[in-house]
Design an enzyme around this catalytic site. Structure first.
Site, PDB file in Angstrom:
ATOM      1  N   SER A 154      24.026 -47.499-103.942  1.00  0.00           N
ATOM      2  CA  SER A 154      25.307 -46.811-104.133  1.00  0.00           C
ATOM      3  C   SER A 154      25.778 -46.199-102.818  1.00  0.00           C
ATOM      4  O   SER A 154      24.987 -45.649-102.052  1.00  0.00           O
ATOM      5  CB  SER A 154      25.129 -45.710-105.177  1.00  0.00           C
ATOM      6  OG  SER A 154      26.327 -44.979-105.311  1.00  0.00           O
TER       7      SER A 154
ATOM      8  N   GLY B 141      29.370 -43.862-106.072  1.00  0.00           N
ATOM      9  CA  GLY B 141      29.248 -42.841-107.109  1.00  0.00           C
ATOM     10  C   GLY B 141      30.591 -42.525-107.756  1.00  0.00           C
ATOM     11  O   GLY B 141      31.566 -42.303-107.059  1.00  0.00           O
TER      12      GLY B 141
ATOM     13  N   ASN C 116      25.341 -39.315 -92.745  1.00  0.00           N
ATOM     14  CA  ASN C 116      26.674 -39.361 -93.343  1.00  0.00           C
ATOM     15  C   ASN C 116      26.908 -38.127 -94.185  1.00  0.00           C
ATOM     16  O   ASN C 116      25.980 -37.565 -94.775  1.00  0.00           O
ATOM     17  CB  ASN C 116      26.858 -40.632 -94.182  1.00  0.00           C
ATOM     18  CG  ASN C 116      26.380 -40.462 -95.605  1.00  0.00           C
ATOM     19  OD1 ASN C 116      27.071 -39.856 -96.434  1.00  0.00           O
ATOM     20  ND2 ASN C 116      25.187 -40.961 -95.894  1.00  0.00           N
ATOM     21  N   ALA C 117      28.171 -37.731 -94.185  1.00  0.00           N
ATOM     22  CA  ALA C 117      28.604 -36.657 -95.079  1.00  0.00           C
ATOM     23  C   ALA C 117      29.968 -37.066 -95.608  1.00  0.00           C
ATOM     24  O   ALA C 117      30.999 -36.490 -95.263  1.00  0.00           O
ATOM     25  CB  ALA C 117      28.663 -35.330 -94.338  1.00  0.00           C
ATOM     26  N   ILE C 118      29.974 -38.114 -96.404  1.00  0.00           N
ATOM     27  CA  ILE C 118      31.231 -38.661 -96.929  1.00  0.00           C
ATOM     28  C   ILE C 118      31.837 -37.682 -97.927  1.00  0.00           C
ATOM     29  O   ILE C 118      33.049 -37.519 -97.988  1.00  0.00           O
ATOM     30  CB  ILE C 118      30.982 -40.026 -97.617  1.00  0.00           C
ATOM     31  CG1 ILE C 118      30.272 -41.006 -96.658  1.00  0.00           C
ATOM     32  CG2 ILE C 118      32.286 -40.613 -98.145  1.00  0.00           C
ATOM     33  CD1 ILE C 118      30.958 -41.255 -95.350  1.00  0.00           C
TER      34      ILE C 118
ATOM     35  N   LEU D  85      31.299 -37.851-101.306  1.00  0.00           N
ATOM     36  CA  LEU D  85      31.495 -38.476-102.619  1.00  0.00           C
ATOM     37  C   LEU D  85      32.913 -38.973-102.882  1.00  0.00           C
ATOM     38  O   LEU D  85      33.358 -39.031-104.028  1.00  0.00           O
ATOM     39  CB  LEU D  85      31.057 -37.515-103.745  1.00  0.00           C
ATOM     40  CG  LEU D  85      29.605 -37.055-103.680  1.00  0.00           C
ATOM     41  CD1 LEU D  85      29.333 -36.016-104.756  1.00  0.00           C
ATOM     42  CD2 LEU D  85      28.645 -38.228-103.815  1.00  0.00           C
TER      43      LEU D  85
ATOM     44  N   CYS E  23      23.046 -36.002-104.314  1.00  0.00           N
ATOM     45  CA  CYS E  23      23.874 -36.079-103.116  1.00  0.00           C
ATOM     46  C   CYS E  23      23.770 -34.788-102.323  1.00  0.00           C
ATOM     47  O   CYS E  23      24.019 -33.709-102.848  1.00  0.00           O
ATOM     48  CB  CYS E  23      25.336 -36.352-103.438  1.00  0.00           C
ATOM     49  SG  CYS E  23      26.317 -36.382-101.922  1.00  0.00           S
TER      50      CYS E  23
ATOM     51  N   THR F 242      19.293 -39.869 -99.466  1.00  0.00           N
ATOM     52  CA  THR F 242      19.130 -39.550 -98.041  1.00  0.00           C
ATOM     53  C   THR F 242      18.439 -38.212 -97.816  1.00  0.00           C
ATOM     54  O   THR F 242      18.454 -37.324 -98.675  1.00  0.00           O
ATOM     55  CB  THR F 242      20.502 -39.495 -97.363  1.00  0.00           C
ATOM     56  OG1 THR F 242      21.337 -38.577 -98.081  1.00  0.00           O
ATOM     57  CG2 THR F 242      21.162 -40.863 -97.352  1.00  0.00           C
TER      58      THR F 242
ATOM     59  N   GLY G 101      18.733 -45.288 -93.177  1.00  0.00           N
ATOM     60  CA  GLY G 101      18.382 -46.300 -92.185  1.00  0.00           C
ATOM     61  C   GLY G 101      16.883 -46.363 -91.959  1.00  0.00           C
ATOM     62  O   GLY G 101      16.116 -45.584 -92.538  1.00  0.00           O
TER      63      GLY G 101
END
Lengths: 312, 263
Positions: A24, A49, A72-74, A76, A133, A196, A220
């Protein structure tokens, strides 16, 4: 797939043509990858998600590359469950691959409602609860850190769907087995691990964080040994299937997770660097089995031999 | 539609000041690339885990003869690895990517291209296509020093009127490219202009401010850190008036008036 090797695996009554799925947040809604290869060749994939309402995500400064990985700190960002059902799910119909809907609720009730809305759609083979998350302050992570709350989320989702419920666990806890066991006891059908690891990167010239969110999730190859160890730990402590994830970039990596106890694996960050990575891994995995006389990929699952070594 | 290809490097031209123009054989990308498109590229690696891991986003500078060229300025490890490639070596390239420039916007107007540094790479195909359509094109090109103003002759060959600026005044006008823009705005009326811009964010912000205050249509090509380039990592968000948008798939070209710039 070759008739000589059985590559298919079963998780909670759902058969996957091979054990290679995608993670995801790294595979969009699936369709994006159909322009690069036939996604029907994958065991399955997990959607970005999905929340009840669309989410805008974090301000820019969302990713940064780090040694052998990325943070990453997208936040959500997603189109919301209703638009997923209306706009994306029909596009996935022609593909003969399993769709696992990753869902994220801020409360148990939201997990229940998400499960309820997705329940009627046969194209969705299972639900994966994102209780892990690290990038939003409200919601998500507290489920992943508290065994009681994790159990409540699982119970709420289970009560609202006939589909298998997987739970994606956070590695950012003192003892992941406590959460894993709580989820199993609450009725989870499978566990996905891991999400992560919380990390941080700093711009030394500006003396500012590289990410707008200050911290982000590390993924990664950098996290692979950490993830393999957690899969190994959890696979020995629960009866339900474990799906391994963490820095898988080639078949060797997938094998590590399976031998450590994972029934299937998810490829994540590698999808960014090579959109065909998961397909290549599935094909390599089959060649490995042929080469080493493994008739059934399931033989590998949890086949770790410790010899004289003391298990942890 | 983007393609994932293994592309052979045909030429690597050292342009000075850490700028390299790399030409790859890439039939499909060359055929489909439009002005404003970009690629994600990394040298092919025998390492299972290449370092750095992620590809780099590069504007397509030119196309033709089954080739594409890209301008690489060495900034860090990723660009250094690309710049050190030798002809015959291969790179993994995904492209063409992005939305590209709207070429209709400047029909019958004077098209003012404003470029800062390596931003020049994004506007070359644009200049070529606009000239091919018989449109008037002016280039305003700013660099730190005279040696930073690479590839300007390529624009003159297209029949583009080019004005340059440098920080020290060693070439062209002394100052930022936005100063040259202010000068041009004394010559051309706002109604006669259409603008395109690519360069560092402070430059884009100032160009956008000028264009918007005068009601000049202006498209800007933005840069953002991205992991994938095709809309799934969601890393390259750009703040627009409506919402966050992705530099890779919604952009990299946006209307200047859409973007909310950081102060």
């Amino acid at each position: 797939m070759s008739p000589t090797v059985n590559m298919s695996v079963e998780i909670a009554g759902v058969r996957f043509k091979n054990p290679v799925l995608t993670a995801s947040g790294t595979f969009g809604y699936g369709i994006e990858f159909a322009q690069f290869f036939d996604i029907s060749l994958l065991g399955g994939f997990c959607t970005k998600g999905l929340s009840l309402a669309p989410m805008a995500g974090n301000p820019p400064g969302r990713i940064v590359e780090t040694p052998a990985g990325m943070l990453n700190a997208i936040g959500l960002e997603n189109i919301g469950v209703d638009r997923f059902i209306l706009e994306k799910l029909p596009l996935l119909e022609p593909y003969d691959t399993r769709v696992i809907a990753n869902i994220l609720g801020k409360t148990s009730e939201e997990f229940a409602e998400l499960a309820r809305r997705l329940d009627p759609f046969d194209k969705v083979s299972a639900l994966e609860l994102n209780i892990s998350c690290p990038n939003i302050k409200q919601g998500g992570i507290h489920f992943g850190h508290d065994p009681r709350m994790a159990a409540q989320a699982v119970q709420a989702a289970k009560a609202s769907t006939r589909k298998p419920v997987w739970v994606k666990l956070s590695p950012n806890v003192t003892d992941i087995r406590i959460i894993a066991t709580a989820c199993e006891d609450a009725g989870a059908d499978a566990l996905t691990l891991v999400n992560t690891f919380v990390g941080m990167s700093i711009d030394v010239y500006k003396r500012r964080p590289m990410l707008s969110n200050v911290t982000g999730g590390l993924s990664g190859p950098a996290i692979r040994p950490l993830a393999v160890r957690l899969v190994y730990q959890v696979a020995r402590s629960v009866q339900i299937p474990v799906v391994g994830i963490g820095g898988i970039i080639c078949a060797q990596d997938a094998l590590e997770f399976m031998i450590a106890g994972a029934r299937a694996v998810q490829v994540g960050t590698a999808n960014f660097t090579d959109p065909t990575a998961a397909l290549k891994i599935a094909q390599e995995l089959e060649r490995h089995c042929e080469k080493y006389g493994i008739r059934d990929i399931n033989e590998l699952v949890g086949s770790l031999s410790l010899g004289e070594k003391t298990p942890i | 539609m983007p393609h994932l290809v293994g592309a052979t490097l045909l030429d690597n031209r050292d342009l000075g000041r850490n700028n390299f123009l790399l030409s790859f054989e890439a039939v499909q990308i060359s055929a489909e690339a439009r002005p404003g498109h970009f690629v994600m590229a990394a040298p092919e690696s025998r390492q299972v885990v290449p370092s750095p891991l992620l590809k780099r986003a590069l504007a397509i500078y030119s196309t033709g003869d089954s080739q594409i060229s890209v301008l690489v300025k060495v900034i860090g490890e990723g660009t250094a690895r690309l710049a050190s490639m030798n002809p015959g070596q291969r790179a993994d390239i995904i492209g063409p990517l992005g939305n590209g420039f709207d070429l209709e916007a400047g029909k019958g107007r004077v098209n003012m291209l404003v470029a800062g540094g390596v931003g020049i790479a994004s506007v070359h195909l644009l200049a070529r296509e606009l000239r091919r359509r018989g449109e008037d094109v002016i280039l305003l090109y700013g660099g730190r020093t005279a040696a930073d103003l690479v590839l300007q002759d390529d624009f003159r060959e297209l029949g583009v009127l080019a004005f340059v600026t440098t920080d020290d005044g060693a070439a062209g006008v002394r100052g930022f490219v936005t100063a040259a823009l202010q000068e041009q705005l004394k010559v051309y009326s706002s109604e006669s202009l259409n603008m395109y811009a690519c360069g560092p964010e402070p430059m884009l912000r100032e160009v956008s401010r000028i264009a918007c205050s005068r009601g000049i249509p202006c498209q800007v090509s933005v840069e953002a850190r991205m992991a994938c380039g095709f809309g799934v990592c969601l890393g390259c968000s750009v703040r627009t008036r409506a919402s966050y948008r992705l530099a890779c798939t919604h952009g990299p070209v946006f209307q200047a008036s859409e973007i909310v710039w950081d102060e």
